[in-house]
Design a protein around this motif. Structure first.
Motif, PDB file in Angstrom:
ATOM      1  N   PRO A 101       0.834  -1.292  -0.164  1.00  8.43           N
ATOM      2  CA  PRO A 101      -0.035   0.113   0.159  1.00  8.43           C
ATOM      3  C   PRO A 101       0.866   1.205  -0.232  1.00  8.43           C
ATOM      4  O   PRO A 101       2.062   1.172   0.507  1.00  8.43           O
ATOM      5  CB  PRO A 101      -0.694  -0.112   1.266  1.00  8.43           C
ATOM      6  N   GLU A 102       0.286   2.438  -0.402  1.00  7.98           N
ATOM      7  CA  GLU A 102       0.914   3.593  -0.467  1.00  7.98           C
ATOM      8  C   GLU A 102       0.665   3.996   1.013  1.00  7.98           C
ATOM      9  O   GLU A 102      -0.394   4.019   1.550  1.00  7.98           O
ATOM     10  CB  GLU A 102       0.244   4.543  -1.629  1.00  7.98           C
ATOM     11  N   ARG A 103       1.685   5.208   1.452  1.00  6.83           N
ATOM     12  CA  ARG A 103       1.488   5.767   2.856  1.00  6.83           C
ATOM     13  C   ARG A 103       2.203   7.038   2.833  1.00  6.83           C
ATOM     14  O   ARG A 103       3.019   7.381   1.922  1.00  6.83           O
ATOM     15  CB  ARG A 103       2.143   4.706   4.030  1.00  6.83           C
ATOM     16  N   GLN A 104       2.085   7.701   3.838  1.00  7.67           N
ATOM     17  CA  GLN A 104       2.748   9.006   3.800  1.00  7.67           C
ATOM     18  C   GLN A 104       3.906   9.021   4.695  1.00  7.67           C
ATOM     19  O   GLN A 104       4.309   8.174   5.705  1.00  7.67           O
ATOM     20  CB  GLN A 104       1.941  10.171   4.593  1.00  7.67           C
ATOM     21  N   PHE A 105       4.963   9.788   4.325  1.00 13.82           N
ATOM     22  CA  PHE A 105       6.570   9.690   5.081  1.00 13.82           C
ATOM     23  C   PHE A 105       6.772  11.136   5.491  1.00 13.82           C
ATOM     24  O   PHE A 105       6.442  12.050   4.502  1.00 13.82           O
ATOM     25  CB  PHE A 105       7.428   9.221   3.990  1.00 13.82           C
ATOM     26  N   ASP A 106       7.559  11.473   6.261  1.00 14.00           N
ATOM     27  CA  ASP A 106       7.980  12.640   6.696  1.00 14.00           C
ATOM     28  C   ASP A 106       9.102  13.128   5.696  1.00 14.00           C
ATOM     29  O   ASP A 106      10.067  12.302   5.696  1.00 14.00           O
ATOM     30  CB  ASP A 106       8.223  12.721   8.312  1.00 14.00           C
ATOM     31  N   ASN A 107       9.090  14.178   5.235  1.00 11.25           N
ATOM     32  CA  ASN A 107       9.823  14.282   4.094  1.00 11.25           C
ATOM     33  C   ASN A 107      10.474  16.061   4.205  1.00 11.25           C
ATOM     34  O   ASN A 107       9.592  16.911   4.420  1.00 11.25           O
ATOM     35  CB  ASN A 107       9.221  14.338   2.828  1.00 11.25           C
ATOM     36  N   LEU A 108      11.759  16.077   4.312  1.00 16.75           N
ATOM     37  CA  LEU A 108      12.408  17.593   4.327  1.00 16.75           C
ATOM     38  C   LEU A 108      12.840  17.721   2.860  1.00 16.75           C
ATOM     39  O   LEU A 108      13.483  16.946   2.397  1.00 16.75           O
ATOM     40  CB  LEU A 108      13.345  17.433   5.212  1.00 16.75           C
ATOM     41  N   ILE A 109      11.987  19.070   2.248  1.00 16.89           N
ATOM     42  CA  ILE A 109      12.647  19.259   0.944  1.00 16.89           C
ATOM     43  C   ILE A 109      13.616  20.329   0.825  1.00 16.89           C
ATOM     44  O   ILE A 109      13.342  21.351   1.384  1.00 16.89           O
ATOM     45  CB  ILE A 109      11.461  19.495   0.047  1.00 16.89           C
ATOM     46  N   GLU A 110      14.798  19.992   0.284  1.00 14.10           N
ATOM     47  CA  GLU A 110      15.715  21.283   0.208  1.00 14.10           C
ATOM     48  C   GLU A 110      15.791  21.575  -1.193  1.00 14.10           C
ATOM     49  O   GLU A 110      15.603  20.923  -2.262  1.00 14.10           O
ATOM     50  CB  GLU A 110      17.103  20.306   0.636  1.00 14.10           C
ATOM     51  N   SER A 111      16.224  22.881  -1.301  1.00 11.80           N
ATOM     52  CA  SER A 111      16.555  23.756  -2.643  1.00 11.80           C
ATOM     53  C   SER A 111      17.881  23.084  -3.016  1.00 11.80           C
ATOM     54  O   SER A 111      18.478  22.593  -2.398  1.00 11.80           O
ATOM     55  CB  SER A 111      16.436  25.165  -2.601  1.00 11.80           C
ATOM     56  N   ASN A 112      18.269  23.822  -4.087  1.00 17.45           N
ATOM     57  CA  ASN A 112      19.688  23.689  -4.663  1.00 17.45           C
ATOM     58  C   ASN A 112      20.111  24.503  -5.538  1.00 17.45           C
ATOM     59  O   ASN A 112      19.755  24.861  -6.733  1.00 17.45           O
ATOM     60  CB  ASN A 112      19.652  22.096  -5.735  1.00 17.45           C
ATOM     61  N   ASP A 149      13.588  -2.332  12.771  1.00 14.51           N
ATOM     62  CA  ASP A 149      12.479  -3.041  12.255  1.00 14.51           C
ATOM     63  C   ASP A 149      12.114  -2.874  10.670  1.00 14.51           C
ATOM     64  O   ASP A 149      11.152  -3.415  10.278  1.00 14.51           O
ATOM     65  CB  ASP A 149      11.165  -3.146  13.213  1.00 14.51           C
ATOM     66  N   GLY A 150      12.632  -2.318  10.198  1.00 14.64           N
ATOM     67  CA  GLY A 150      12.641  -1.851   8.690  1.00 14.64           C
ATOM     68  C   GLY A 150      12.009  -0.623   8.285  1.00 14.64           C
ATOM     69  O   GLY A 150      11.682  -0.429   7.132  1.00 14.64           O
ATOM     70  N   SER A 151      11.324  -0.167   9.356  1.00 11.05           N
ATOM     71  CA  SER A 151      10.400   1.046   9.084  1.00 11.05           C
ATOM     72  C   SER A 151      11.368   2.385   8.823  1.00 11.05           C
ATOM     73  O   SER A 151      12.458   2.459   9.142  1.00 11.05           O
ATOM     74  CB  SER A 151       9.724   1.396  10.203  1.00 11.05           C
ATOM     75  N   VAL A 152      10.877   3.368   8.096  1.00 11.78           N
ATOM     76  CA  VAL A 152      11.627   4.543   7.634  1.00 11.78           C
ATOM     77  C   VAL A 152      12.012   5.304   8.852  1.00 11.78           C
ATOM     78  O   VAL A 152      10.979   5.720   9.886  1.00 11.78           O
ATOM     79  CB  VAL A 152      11.101   5.309   6.758  1.00 11.78           C
ATOM     80  N   ALA A 153      13.222   5.619   9.307  1.00  5.53           N
ATOM     81  CA  ALA A 153      13.508   6.444  10.366  1.00  5.53           C
ATOM     82  C   ALA A 153      13.636   7.868  10.271  1.00  5.53           C
ATOM     83  O   ALA A 153      14.352   8.408   9.394  1.00  5.53           O
ATOM     84  CB  ALA A 153      14.954   5.986  11.033  1.00  5.53           C
ATOM     85  N   GLY A 154      12.948   8.689  10.936  1.00  2.00           N
ATOM     86  CA  GLY A 154      13.014  10.268  10.754  1.00  2.00           C
ATOM     87  C   GLY A 154      12.624  10.671   9.655  1.00  2.00           C
ATOM     88  O   GLY A 154      11.641  10.081   8.832  1.00  2.00           O
ATOM     89  N   ASP A 155      13.214  11.735   9.292  1.00  2.00           N
ATOM     90  CA  ASP A 155      12.655  12.671   8.000  1.00  2.00           C
ATOM     91  C   ASP A 155      13.544  12.075   6.745  1.00  2.00           C
ATOM     92  O   ASP A 155      14.961  11.909   6.835  1.00  2.00           O
ATOM     93  CB  ASP A 155      12.924  13.888   8.208  1.00  2.00           C
TER      94      ASP A 155
END
Length: 884
Positions: free
Chosen positions: A618-629, A701-707
C-alpha cells in the motif's frame, strides 16, 4: 443562424473570418493571389513575431474562441484549458489541504506546468508565488475578458525564451469592443458541493481615434467535502477476513495520527484511553492493526482517527476580476495602447484537527501505559478543525506605443508590470510552545487554558513582482522568388522579485500540523532575438529564429529554430519544424529554505521484509524534508514537428501533426519514491553518494527512520512522442447548420525515469497516463435554437503499477502495469434559445450521464485531476445573457 466559415483554402480572407475579423472585400472577377494578398492586413499568430497572411503555418496552433467556451459549457479558463486534449494527464485543481489550494494550472503533453509557457496578449505572464514563481495560476484570469485562446503545439524558446518547452498558451483579451453585454449562470451538481455561480458585465466604445473596453467577471465554485462522496468518506472493513482491520490496507480516510504511541519493544501501540476517545470524541474509530505500511500486520496497533469525516478535498474559490483595455491613434502612424487587469480570488479549505507528533509523552500520561516516556502520533482534537483561508491579489498592467514607417516597417515598445500578492491564513494549528507550557505547569491539555495555550494561527505571504520591457521591429528587406523577406528583431528585459514569507513559529518548527520555510530571490533576464521568414518560392517558405537569454543568477542560453512550409496546392499544406528549448530553474528551486512535507510513496522495501507481495504493497505518507539546490542549471530540449493540413473538400479541414519532444538535464526532485526504488534495487548508497545530502534511513524493524531528505537535481530524462489530429466539418442545409469537430492528442511514447538517474521507461498507459485524449463537438443551429453536444474521452489506463526487479539488475528495473480501466467518457449538453432583444437563454448539463470516478481494485479513488468531472458528478446549470 450562426455564420459558417470553413478554411477551404488558406487565404487571408478565410483566416480573418475564422478569427472574427471584418470581412475582406475581394473583387468578384478572378485575380491572382498576389493581388488578393495586397488587400489583406497581416495578422500575428502565436509561435512567430512576424505577421503573416495565413493562419496555418509551420507550427500547429489550436484556437479556442469565447463562443467555444460557451458552447462547451466550461465554467472558467482553467476548466476549459484542463479539458483540452493536449493537457494529456490532467493538471492541478484547487485542492483543500494544499499550500496552493487556490491554484489551477495546465500541463501540455503532461510535461509539467512549468514547461508550458502562458502568455497574455503575447506577453509572458508572471508565475504564481504560491507555485514558486514557476507556473501561472489560471484561476486569476477573467473568462469574460477573453476573446480567444491560441495553443501552440510546438517548442518556442527561440521566440519566447524559457519554459516554452512543451508548447505555449496565448490568452487574447477583448479589444475594440462596442456596446454592452451582461450574463449570469448558476450550476448545481446532484451530489453535495461544487455549486457554481457566474456573473459578468462588458462594455466598450470604439471611434475613429481609438477604443476602450471594460469587463467585470465574478465566479464561484463551492468546496467538496470528503464525507459527501462515498469513495472519500471514512470507511474500514476486514476485507481479507483475518480478523484484523489494518490501517491503510483496509481503510479509507483514516489516519494513525489519532492517539498512537511507539512501543519501546517494537511496533506501535494504541493509547490506553483509545476506547474512551472513540466513545466520546467524534472522529476516533478505535483500535486498528498497524498494517503493512507501518511495520507489518500483527506487529502492533494504532488508535485511528477518521480525518475524512470533516475535511474538504476540493477547495472553494470565489473570484472577482476587472479588466480594461484602451487604444488611441496619436497620428496615422502612431498608436498608444494600454491594459489593466486586477483580480482577487478567495479560497477556503477545511482539514481535520492538527495531526502532529508528541515527542516524549510523559510516563504518567493517561495515554501511556509503558511507565517511561515514549513518542506518539496524535490528533489534537481539542484545538478544533483547521481552516485554511487564501486570498490572492493580482495586478497586471501594460502600456506601450506601436508605430509604422516606410512601406513595411512596424515597431513596438511596451512596459509590463505585474504584482502577485498571495496570502494564506491557517486557523487552529498546534503550538508546541503551548504544549510544552502545559506540560511544564501541569495544565490539563483539554482545559480551556490548555487549549488556548496550544491553539495557534499560521500565516504565509507569497509575493512575486514582475517587470517586463519589450521592444521589437518588423520589416521587409530583400526579395526571393516567393516575395519579400520578412524580418523581426528585438529585445526584452524582465526582472522577477520573489518572496515567500512564513510566520516565525512555523519557520522555527514550533507548529504542529503545518510546515514551511521562507524563501526569497531576485533575477533579471536580458534577451535579444531575431526571426526571418524567407519565401523561397510561391509554394515554399522557410523561417528561422534565434534567441539569446542572459540570466543574472546562472548564466546565458541560446536557442535556435528552423521551420518550413510547402503548399503544393491551395488546399494542402505540408509543414515541419525543429527547435531547441530550455527551462531556467525557478527561484524557489534555487533558493527556497528547507521545508517539510507529508509525502505519499509505496515502500516496496518494507513490504518485502514483511513478506508482502509488491502488488499488494500500500501507499502511505512519509515525513519529508525538501531542500533547494543553488547549483541547478537549465534544462535543454529538442522539439520536432511534422504535419499536414488539408482543406480540399468543401467545408472540411483536416490537420495531422507528429511531435517528438526530448528534454535532457531535466530538473526533477529525487523523491521519496525514487530513494525507495533505488534501495529496493540495491543502489541507494550509490545514489546518495552521487547526490550528497539526499538521505533515507531505516530503523532495525525496517520502518523508515525520521525524515527522508530530498531535493531537486539536474539529470532526469523526459520524452513525449505522438500525434495531434484536428478535424472540422460542417453542413449547411435546409434543416439547419451542422458543425462537427474532433481533436485528439495521441501519445506513442511517454518516457521518464524509473527512479532519478536510473533507467528510462515508456509510461504510456500507466495509471494517470492515458495513451490519448479526444474531444468531440457537435453543434446544430436552426432558427433561434442551438444544440451543443461536447464529449471528452480519455483512453484506458492501468489501475495498478508495480516495480519489477525480476533479474536484479537496477538498469533493467521496470514498472509492470495491470488491470486496465475502460475508456473514460463524459458528455456535456448545452441548449440555447436566442430571443433577440429579450436576451439569450441556455440550460445544460455537465457530465450528463453522471460518469463516476476511477477506482482501483481495493475501491480507492485514483487521480482526481484527470477524472475530476466524475468527482463533481452530473451538474445542471442555467444561464441568461443579453447584448445591447
Amino acid at each position: 443562424m450562426k455564420n459558417m466559415t470553413f478554411r477551404k483554402s488558406l487565404t487571408a480572407a478565410a483566416v480573418a473570418a475564422s478569427l472574427g475579423f471584418p470581412a475582406l472585400a475581394v473583387a468578384q472577377d478572378a485575380q491572382d493571389e498576389a493581388n488578393v494578398e495586397e488587400q489583406v492586413e497581416r495578422i500575428q499568430v502565436t509561435g512567430s513575431r512576424i505577421k503573416r497572411v495565413d493562419l496555418e503555418g509551420a507550427s500547429p496552433v489550436q484556437i479556442i474562441s469565447a463562443e467555444d467556451f460557451d458552447e462547451q459549457g466550461r465554467v472558467s479558463v482553467a476548466d476549459a484549458l484542463r479539458n483540452v486534449t493536449a493537457n494529456s494527464f490532467g493538471s492541478f485543481i484547487p485542492s483543500s489541504g494544499s499550500s496552493a489550494q487556490s491554484q489551477s494550472t495546465v500541463s501540455l503533453l503532461g510535461a509539467g506546468s512549468d514547461r508550458t509557457l502562458i502568455l497574455l496578449d503575447g506577453k509572458r505572464m508572471a508565475g504564481s508565488p504560491s507555485l514558486g514563481g514557476a507556473s501561472v495560476n489560471l484561476s486569476s484570469i477573467p473568462m469574460a475578458a477573453i476573446e480567444r485562446i491560441e495553443i501552440l503545439k510546438d517548442g518556442a524558446s527561440a521566440i519566447y525564451g524559457s519554459d516554452a518547452i512543451a508548447g505555449v498558451i496565448n490568452i487574447i483579451l477583448k479589444k475594440d469592443y462596442e456596446g454592452a453585454s451582461f450574463s449570469v449562470q448558476v450550476g448545481r451538481p446532484e451530489a453535495d458541493g461544487a455549486d457554481t455561480r457566474q456573473l459578468s458585465f462588458s462594455t466598450g466604445i470604439t471611434s475613429d481615434k481609438g477604443s476602450i473596453t471594460f469587463v467585470y467577471d465574478h465566479q464561484e465554485r463551492g468546496a467538496i467535502f470528503d464525507k459527501a462522496r462515498e469513495y472519500t468518506a471514512p470507511s474500514m472493513e476486514d476485507t481479507n477476513g483475518d480478523g484484523l482491520i489494518s490501517i491503510y490496507d483496509e481503510t479509507v480516510g483514516i489516519s494513525y495520527y489519532g492517539a498512537t504511541l511507539e512501543n519501546p519493544n517494537g511496533g506501535l501501540a494504541a493509547s490506553e484511553i483509545c476506547g474512551d476517545l472513540t466513545a466520546n470524541v467524534d472522529g476516533f474509530v478505535g483500535v486498528l492493526d498497524q498494517g503493512s505500511a507501518l511495520g507489518g500486520v500483527g506487529g502492533g496497533e494504532v488508535c485511528g482517527f477518521a480525518y475524512a469525516g470533516v475535511s474538504a478535498n476540493q477547495a472553494s474559490t470565489n473570484r472577482d476580476s476587472v479588466m480594461t483595455s484602451a487604444s488611441y491613434d496619436i497620428s496615422d502612424d502612431l498608436e498608444l495602447f494600454a491594459r489593466g487587469m486586477f483580480s482577487r480570488n478567495d479560497s477556503f479549505g477545511r482539514y481535520a484537527p492538527p495531526a502532529a507528533p508528541w515527542d516524549g509523552v510523559p510516563a504518567d500520561s493517561e495515554h501511556n501505559g509503558f511507565g517511561e516516556p515514549v513518542d506518539g502520533y496524535f490528533r489534537w482534537y481539542q484545538i478544533g478543525n483547521r481552516d485554511g483561508e487564501v486570498t490572492d491579489y493580482q495586478q497586471d498592467y501594460m502600456v506601450g506605443l506601436r508605430g509604422y514607417f516606410g512601406e513595411s516597417a512596424e515597431w513596438e515598445v511596451s512596459y509590463h508590470k505585474a504584482r502577485l500578492d498571495y496570502r494564506s491564513v491557517g486557523r487552529y494549528y498546534l503550538s508546541y510552545a503551548g504544549l510544552y507550557t502545559n506540560e511544564y505547569f501541569d495544565i490539563p491539555l483539554g482545559s480551556e487554558t490548555g487549549v488556548d495555550y496550544m491553539r495557534s494561527t499560521i500565516y504565509t505571504e507569497n509575493i512575486n513582482d514582475f517587470e517586463h520591457i519589450n521592444a521589437g521591429l518588423g520589416f521587409a528587406f530583400g526579395e526571393l522568388p516567393g516575395g519579400q523577406i520578412q524580418h523581426y528583431v528585438g529585445g526584452e528585459f524582465y526582472d522577477q522579485d520573489f518572496a515567500s514569507k512564513y510566520d516565525a513559529q512555523s519557520e522555527a518548527g514550533l507548529i504542529g500540523g503545518s510546515a514551511g520555510n521562507s524563501a526569497a530571490g531576485q533575477r533579471d533576464t536580458t534577451a535579444l532575438f531575431y526571426e526571418a521568414s524567407l519565401p523561397v518560392t510561391d509554394q515554399i517558405n522557410v523561417s528561422a529564429a534565434y534567441r539569446w537569454d542572459d540570466y543574472s543568477d546562472f548564466g546565458s542560453q541560446g536557442t535556435p529554430s528552423v521551420k518550413a512550409e510547402y503548399r503544393p496546392t491551395a488546399d494542402l499544406l505540408l509543414r515541419a519544424s525543429w527547435s531547441e528549448g530550455f527551462r531556467a530553474p525557478s527561484l524557489s528551486e534555487l533558493l527556497a529554505s528547507t521545508s517539510f512535507s507529508a509525502t505519499f510513496a509505496t515502500d516496496y522495501v518494507a513490504c518485502r521484509e514483511n513478506g508482502i507481495d509488491a502488488a499488494d504493497c500500500p501507499e502511505r505518507q512519509f515525513d519529508n524534508l525538501i531542500e533547494s539546490n543553488s547549483n541547478l542549471g537549465p534544462e535543454e530540449s529538442t522539439y520536432i514537428n511534422i504535419g499536414a493540413v488539408y482543406s480540399g473538400i468543401e467545408n472540411l479541414s483536416v490537420k495531422v501533426d507528429y511531435f517528438d519532444l526530448e528534454v535532457e538535464n531535466v530538473i526533477s526532485s529525487i523523491t521519496v519514491q525514487s530513494l525507495i526504488n533505488a534501495e529496493y534495487g540495491g543502489v541507494l548508497e550509490e545514489l546518495e553518494s552521487r547526490y550528497p545530502g539526499v538521505n533515507l534511513d531505516r530503523n532495525p524493524d525496517g520502518s523508515v527512520a525520521g525524515d527522508v531528505i530530498t531535493r531537486s537535481e539536474n539529470g532526469a530524462f523526459l520524452s513525449r512522442k505522438g500525434f495531434d489530429v484536428d478535424v472540422e466539418y460542417g453542413i449547411e442545409s435546409d434543416y439547419g447548420l451542422f458543425e462537427l469537430g474532433l481533436v485528439t492528442t495521441y501519445l506513442t511514447e511517454t518516457g521518464e525515469d524509473v527512479y532519478f538517474g536510473g533507467p528510462t521507461q515508456d509510461f504510456t498507459g500507466a495509471p494517470g497516463t492515458p495513451e490519448w485524449r479526444s474531444q468531440f463537438t457537435f453543434n446544430y443551429s436552426v432558427g433561434n435554437f442551438t444544440v451543443n453536444w461536447n464529449t471528452d474521452a480519455i483512453a484506458s489506463t492501468a489501475e495498478d503499477q508495480v516495480l519489477d526487479i525480476a533479474d536484479g539488475n537496477p538498469q533493467n528495473f521496470r514498472y509492470a502495469f495491470s488491470n486496465h480501466n475502460g475508456t473514460y467518457i463524459t458528455h456535456n449538453l448545452n441548449l440555447v434559445y436566442d430571443a433577440g432583444n429579450i436576451g439569450r437563454f441556455n440550460i445544460g448539463a455537465r457530465n450528463l450521464f453522471d460518469k463516476g470516478v476511477i477506482k482501483d481494485d481495493a475501491g480507492f479513488w485514483v487521480d482526481d485531476t484527470l477524472y475530476n468531472a466524475g468527482h463533481i458528478g452530473r451538474e445542471f446549470y442555467a444561464g441568461y445573457s443579453i447584448q445591447f
